[in-house]
Design a protein around this motif. Structure first.
Motif, PDB file in Angstrom:
ATOM      1  N   ALA A   1       0.838  -1.201   0.000  1.00 28.72           N
ATOM      2  CA  ALA A   1       0.000   0.000   0.000  1.00 28.72           C
ATOM      3  C   ALA A   1       0.870   1.247   0.000  1.00 28.72           C
ATOM      4  O   ALA A   1       1.947   1.265   0.595  1.00 28.72           O
ATOM      5  N   THR A   2       0.399   2.272  -0.661  1.00 27.73           N
ATOM      6  CA  THR A   2       1.105   3.553  -0.660  1.00 27.73           C
ATOM      7  C   THR A   2       0.412   4.512   0.287  1.00 27.73           C
ATOM      8  O   THR A   2      -0.803   4.449   0.494  1.00 27.73           O
ATOM      9  N   HIS A   3       1.202   5.397   0.876  1.00 26.38           N
ATOM     10  CA  HIS A   3       0.636   6.406   1.787  1.00 26.38           C
ATOM     11  C   HIS A   3       0.180   7.638   1.019  1.00 26.38           C
ATOM     12  O   HIS A   3      -0.503   8.490   1.575  1.00 26.38           O
ATOM     13  N   HIS A   4       0.559   7.756  -0.254  1.00 27.81           N
ATOM     14  CA  HIS A   4       0.174   8.896  -1.090  1.00 27.81           C
ATOM     15  C   HIS A   4      -0.808   8.418  -2.154  1.00 27.81           C
ATOM     16  O   HIS A   4      -0.466   7.535  -2.947  1.00 27.81           O
TER      17      HIS A   4
ATOM     18  N   CYS B   1      -1.268  16.770  -7.189  1.00 29.18           N
ATOM     19  CA  CYS B   1      -2.645  16.673  -6.686  1.00 29.18           C
ATOM     20  C   CYS B   1      -2.685  16.998  -5.196  1.00 29.18           C
ATOM     21  O   CYS B   1      -1.815  16.569  -4.421  1.00 29.18           O
ATOM     22  N   HIS B   2      -3.700  17.740  -4.783  1.00 32.17           N
ATOM     23  CA  HIS B   2      -3.866  18.078  -3.362  1.00 32.17           C
ATOM     24  C   HIS B   2      -4.006  16.819  -2.522  1.00 32.17           C
ATOM     25  O   HIS B   2      -3.451  16.723  -1.421  1.00 32.17           O
ATOM     26  N   SER B   3      -4.706  15.838  -3.039  1.00 30.37           N
ATOM     27  CA  SER B   3      -4.953  14.611  -2.291  1.00 30.37           C
ATOM     28  C   SER B   3      -3.674  13.855  -1.986  1.00 30.37           C
ATOM     29  O   SER B   3      -3.509  13.303  -0.891  1.00 30.37           O
ATOM     30  N   ILE B   4      -2.751  13.829  -2.929  1.00 29.04           N
ATOM     31  CA  ILE B   4      -1.535  13.034  -2.736  1.00 29.04           C
ATOM     32  C   ILE B   4      -0.672  13.594  -1.609  1.00 29.04           C
ATOM     33  O   ILE B   4       0.153  12.898  -1.025  1.00 29.04           O
ATOM     34  N   HIS B   5      -0.874  14.873  -1.278  1.00 31.68           N
ATOM     35  CA  HIS B   5      -0.120  15.496  -0.191  1.00 31.68           C
ATOM     36  C   HIS B   5      -0.852  15.418   1.140  1.00 31.68           C
ATOM     37  O   HIS B   5      -0.346  15.889   2.159  1.00 31.68           O
ATOM     38  N   ASN B   6      -2.045  14.840   1.142  1.00 32.25           N
ATOM     39  CA  ASN B   6      -2.857  14.861   2.355  1.00 32.25           C
ATOM     40  C   ASN B   6      -3.456  13.506   2.713  1.00 32.25           C
ATOM     41  O   ASN B   6      -4.351  13.424   3.549  1.00 32.25           O
ATOM     42  N   THR B   7      -2.977  12.451   2.099  1.00 27.16           N
ATOM     43  CA  THR B   7      -3.452  11.109   2.426  1.00 27.16           C
ATOM     44  C   THR B   7      -2.370  10.359   3.197  1.00 27.16           C
ATOM     45  O   THR B   7      -1.179  10.624   3.033  1.00 27.16           O
ATOM     46  N   LYS B   8      -2.788   9.422   4.015  1.00 26.16           N
ATOM     47  CA  LYS B   8      -1.850   8.638   4.811  1.00 26.16           C
ATOM     48  C   LYS B   8      -2.574   7.415   5.349  1.00 26.16           C
ATOM     49  O   LYS B   8      -3.788   7.271   5.195  1.00 26.16           O
ATOM     50  N   TYR B   9      -1.796   6.489   5.942  1.00 33.76           N
ATOM     51  CA  TYR B   9      -2.443   5.397   6.652  1.00 33.76           C
ATOM     52  C   TYR B   9      -2.107   5.508   8.133  1.00 33.76           C
ATOM     53  O   TYR B   9      -1.212   6.257   8.529  1.00 33.76           O
ATOM     54  N   TYR B  10      -2.822   4.763   8.948  1.00 34.10           N
ATOM     55  CA  TYR B  10      -2.788   4.971  10.393  1.00 34.10           C
ATOM     56  C   TYR B  10      -2.362   3.695  11.120  1.00 34.10           C
ATOM     57  O   TYR B  10      -2.764   2.609  10.740  1.00 34.10           O
TER      58      TYR B  10
ATOM     59  N   PHE C   1       0.528  -3.187  12.908  1.00 34.44           N
ATOM     60  CA  PHE C   1      -0.657  -3.199  12.051  1.00 34.44           C
ATOM     61  C   PHE C   1      -0.953  -1.778  11.585  1.00 34.44           C
ATOM     62  O   PHE C   1      -0.711  -0.811  12.327  1.00 34.44           O
ATOM     63  N   VAL C   2      -1.451  -1.639  10.372  1.00 37.51           N
ATOM     64  CA  VAL C   2      -1.856  -0.329   9.870  1.00 37.51           C
ATOM     65  C   VAL C   2      -3.283  -0.425   9.341  1.00 37.51           C
ATOM     66  O   VAL C   2      -3.720  -1.485   8.882  1.00 37.51           O
ATOM     67  N   ARG C   3      -3.986   0.674   9.438  1.00 35.08           N
ATOM     68  CA  ARG C   3      -5.347   0.750   8.896  1.00 35.08           C
ATOM     69  C   ARG C   3      -5.323   1.615   7.646  1.00 35.08           C
ATOM     70  O   ARG C   3      -4.862   2.755   7.684  1.00 35.08           O
ATOM     71  N   LEU C   4      -5.817   1.062   6.563  1.00 37.38           N
ATOM     72  CA  LEU C   4      -5.842   1.793   5.301  1.00 37.38           C
ATOM     73  C   LEU C   4      -7.205   2.444   5.121  1.00 37.38           C
ATOM     74  O   LEU C   4      -8.234   1.770   5.215  1.00 37.38           O
ATOM     75  N   PRO C   5      -7.230   3.751   4.838  1.00 31.83           N
ATOM     76  CA  PRO C   5      -8.516   4.419   4.624  1.00 31.83           C
ATOM     77  C   PRO C   5      -9.138   4.016   3.288  1.00 31.83           C
ATOM     78  O   PRO C   5      -8.462   3.488   2.398  1.00 31.83           O
ATOM     79  N   ALA C   6     -10.430   4.297   3.163  1.00 31.17           N
ATOM     80  CA  ALA C   6     -11.171   3.889   1.961  1.00 31.17           C
ATOM     81  C   ALA C   6     -10.584   4.483   0.695  1.00 31.17           C
ATOM     82  O   ALA C   6     -10.617   3.860  -0.374  1.00 31.17           O
ATOM     83  N   VAL C   7     -10.020   5.685   0.799  1.00 28.26           N
ATOM     84  CA  VAL C   7      -9.495   6.338  -0.404  1.00 28.26           C
ATOM     85  C   VAL C   7      -8.362   5.526  -1.026  1.00 28.26           C
ATOM     86  O   VAL C   7      -8.188   5.520  -2.242  1.00 28.26           O
TER      87      VAL C   7
END
Length: 283
Positions: free
Chosen positions: A20-23, A40-49, A56-62
């Motif tokens: 998975a990518t964080h961007h 893209c604005h989104s690529i600078h503001n997406t991440k996983y948790y 373990f990491v949680r991936l958002p729906a995006v």
């Protein structure tokens, strides 16, 4: 490995091996439509948790909706799959250069990014490949990666050596993979007429570089920059690894457990006898 899955998730199952990518770009804005996903604005503001250095990491729906999760083929190990993101960034960088086979390339800096640039350029059919560094360990790695000539920047005049090796013409492409100011001057002096310089590794914010604009104009040089990787780049990187067009396993020099993450950063920062340091979150 997927160990838990949301009720609305499709096309993925428990037990799937994924990278998975964080961007993640939105794929809809004007930049994405032009193929400039890393603006893209989104690529600078997406991440996983909560972040990459965790069990373990949680991936958002995006991430799922925008192609930020890729299934790992059975023939690709987890270790090799850890190269998908860094190699994807290189794929994007060479795409920005509009890289053509048989052209010459100078890689300034032979850390992990530099090694991947060398290997990817070779896979794409590069002509002469020249690499530089201050570190003998990295220069030896550059030879193994496929560089036709390595230059010890501690001892040799990089500009003179490159020009001598190219009959005074310079190279078609220069990729700056490190953040040293001197590399910019080396790039501008060694790129040939009509050539391209790519800022891959960048200097700290606020860094100011003076250079003679006239030769830059006269030579009609293109100065380009690159950042991150979009899903299209990650897919290509994964296929290059799967097809063994770009070998990556031998670049792994250290495998550490999660509690040794700090040591991993130290090894990377010291840049003495390490290349790819892998952190295994389950150890």
């Amino acid at each position: 490995e997927i160990v838990k899955i949301g009720k609305d998730v499709e096309n993925f199952s428990l037990g799937d091996r994924v990278v998975a990518t964080h961007h993640v770009p939105c794929n809809n804005c004007e930049y994405c439509q032009r193929g400039q996903h890393s603006l893209c604005h989104s690529i600078h503001n997406t991440k996983y948790y909560p972040g990459g250095f965790s069990e373990f990491v949680r991936l958002p729906a995006v991430n799922l909706a925008k192609g930020g999760v890729l299934k790992i083929p059975d023939s690709v190990s987890y270790d090799d799959a850890s190269f998908v993101e860094p190699l994807g960034c290189v794929v994007r960088g060479l795409r920005e250069l509009d890289f053509k086979p048989s052209r010459s390339i100078l890689v300034l800096g032979s850390g992990l990014s530099g090694q991947l640039v060398i290997r990817n350029a070779k896979a794409y059919g590069a002509g002469k490949i020249i690499a530089t560094d201050l570190n003998d360990y990295r220069l030896d790695f550059a030879k193994k990666s496929g560089a036709d000539l390595v230059i010890d920047a501690k001892q040799d005049d990089v500009i003179k050596k490159v020009l001598a090796e190219t009959d005074g013409q310079g190279v078609d492409y220069v990729v700056i993979t490190a953040g040293a100011k001197i590399l910019f001057e080396q790039a501008m002096q060694t790129v040939k007429n009509g050539g391209k310089v790519l800022l891959y590794g960048i200097m700290a914010p606020g860094t100011i570089i003076d250079f003679d604009i006239f030769p830059f104009w006269q030579k009609q040089v293109q100065l380009l920059s690159t950042y991150a990787a979009a899903p299209i780049d990650l897919r290509e990187a994964l296929e290059l690894i799967r097809a063994k067009r770009v070998a990556v396993t031998d670049l792994i020099t250290h495998r550490l457990g999660l509690v040794e993450t700090g040591k991993g950063f130290e090894l990377t920062a010291n840049a003495a006898d390490s290349m790819k340091v892998i952190i295994n979150p389950q150890k």
